[in-house]
Design a protein around this motif. Structure first.
Motif, short mmCIF file in Angstrom:
data_model
loop_
_atom_site.label_atom_id
_atom_site.label_comp_id
_atom_site.label_asym_id
_atom_site.label_seq_id
_atom_site.Cartn_x
_atom_site.Cartn_y
_atom_site.Cartn_z
N THR A 72 27.47 28.36 -1.66
CA THR A 72 27.62 29.82 -1.54
C THR A 72 27.30 30.54 -2.85
N ASP A 73 27.77 30.00 -3.98
CA ASP A 73 27.57 30.71 -5.25
C ASP A 73 26.25 30.37 -5.95
N GLY A 74 25.44 29.51 -5.32
CA GLY A 74 24.12 29.20 -5.88
C GLY A 74 24.10 28.05 -6.87
N GLU A 75 25.26 27.49 -7.19
CA GLU A 75 25.31 26.38 -8.16
C GLU A 75 24.54 25.16 -7.65
N HIS A 76 24.63 24.89 -6.36
CA HIS A 76 23.89 23.75 -5.79
C HIS A 76 22.40 23.91 -6.03
N SER A 77 21.89 25.09 -5.82
CA SER A 77 20.47 25.36 -6.03
C SER A 77 20.09 25.16 -7.50
N ARG A 78 20.95 25.65 -8.40
CA ARG A 78 20.68 25.48 -9.84
C ARG A 78 20.66 24.00 -10.23
N ILE A 79 21.62 23.23 -9.72
CA ILE A 79 21.67 21.80 -10.02
C ILE A 79 20.43 21.10 -9.47
N THR A 80 20.07 21.44 -8.24
CA THR A 80 18.89 20.83 -7.61
C THR A 80 17.64 21.08 -8.45
N LYS A 81 17.43 22.31 -8.88
CA LYS A 81 16.24 22.64 -9.66
C LYS A 81 16.23 21.93 -11.01
N LYS A 82 17.41 21.70 -11.57
CA LYS A 82 17.49 21.03 -12.87
C LYS A 82 17.15 19.54 -12.79
N TYR A 83 17.60 18.87 -11.71
CA TYR A 83 17.49 17.42 -11.65
C TYR A 83 16.46 16.88 -10.67
N PHE A 84 15.94 17.70 -9.76
CA PHE A 84 15.04 17.21 -8.73
C PHE A 84 13.78 18.07 -8.69
N SER A 85 12.68 17.46 -8.27
CA SER A 85 11.42 18.19 -8.18
C SER A 85 11.20 18.77 -6.78
N HIS A 86 12.23 18.69 -5.93
CA HIS A 86 12.14 19.17 -4.55
C HIS A 86 13.53 19.54 -4.07
N GLU A 87 13.58 20.24 -2.97
CA GLU A 87 14.87 20.63 -2.36
C GLU A 87 15.53 19.39 -1.76
N ILE A 88 16.84 19.23 -1.96
CA ILE A 88 17.51 18.03 -1.45
C ILE A 88 18.39 18.29 -0.23
N MET A 89 18.53 19.53 0.18
CA MET A 89 19.27 19.84 1.40
C MET A 89 18.46 20.73 2.30
N ASP A 146 0.82 -1.21 0.00
CA ASP A 146 0.00 0.00 0.00
C ASP A 146 0.86 1.26 0.00
N THR A 147 2.08 1.15 0.50
CA THR A 147 2.94 2.33 0.61
C THR A 147 4.40 1.91 0.66
N VAL A 148 5.28 2.83 0.33
CA VAL A 148 6.73 2.62 0.43
C VAL A 148 7.28 3.78 1.26
N PHE A 149 8.03 3.45 2.29
CA PHE A 149 8.65 4.45 3.16
C PHE A 149 10.12 4.52 2.83
N GLY A 150 10.62 5.73 2.57
CA GLY A 150 12.04 5.87 2.26
C GLY A 150 12.43 7.31 2.10
N GLY A 151 13.67 7.52 1.73
CA GLY A 151 14.19 8.86 1.54
C GLY A 151 13.57 9.55 0.34
N THR A 152 13.43 10.85 0.45
CA THR A 152 12.78 11.66 -0.58
C THR A 152 13.44 11.51 -1.95
N ILE A 153 14.75 11.57 -1.98
CA ILE A 153 15.46 11.51 -3.27
C ILE A 153 15.25 10.15 -3.95
N GLY A 154 15.44 9.08 -3.20
CA GLY A 154 15.27 7.74 -3.77
C GLY A 154 13.87 7.50 -4.27
N LEU A 155 12.88 7.95 -3.51
CA LEU A 155 11.49 7.77 -3.93
C LEU A 155 11.16 8.62 -5.14
N SER A 156 11.64 9.86 -5.16
CA SER A 156 11.33 10.76 -6.28
C SER A 156 12.00 10.31 -7.56
N VAL A 157 13.32 10.25 -7.52
CA VAL A 157 14.09 9.94 -8.73
C VAL A 157 13.84 8.50 -9.18
#
Length: 119
Positions: free
Chosen positions: A102-119, A39-50
């Motif tokens: 600091t330079d925002g690259e992490h945020s850009r990568i996150t938005k490109k590859y994930f549908s949610h915040e990963i940190m 009925d459900t799967v419990f796990g980490g957000t990234i693994g479930l999403s991707v």
């Protein structure tokens, strides 16, 4: 505290979940979910999403229930495993991570590859 211990320490969650079956991989759990054996799967957000929700097979599924973000469930933060003797590598990774955050690259990568915040 490992998840199994956390669940045992929180009887209200066990009552909500009912029977708990452990899987070696997300893929095994997703197969059983798709075939109606779960009925459900419990796990980490990234693994479930991707691994499932962002795929064609997962398009009819969604996150539900509370977010398990409290440190008592999975501990504090995320990590990268490196050998203890690789101190130079650890310092390089720490500097690189700090820089991309600091330079925002992490945020850009996150938005490109994930549908949610990963940190």
């Amino acid at each position: 505290m490992p998840v199994k211990q956390a669940i045992l320490a929180e009887p209200s969650i066990l009552r909500l979940l009912g029977y708990i079956r452990r899987y070696s991989t997300f893929d095994e759990a997703f197969i059983d979910l798709l075939n109606g054996r779960l009925d459900t799967v419990f796990g980490g957000t990234i693994g479930l999403s991707v691994g499932f929700l962002d795929t064609e097979q997962g398009k009819n599924y969604h996150f539900s229930g509370p977010r398990f973000t409290d440190e008592k469930w999975f501990g504090k933060g995320v990590g990268i495993a490196i050998r203890k003797q690789d101190k130079d590598l650890k310092e390089k990774l720490d500097r690189a991570l700090k820089q991309i955050i600091t330079d925002g690259e992490h945020s850009r990568i996150t938005k490109k590859y994930f549908s949610h915040e990963i940190m």
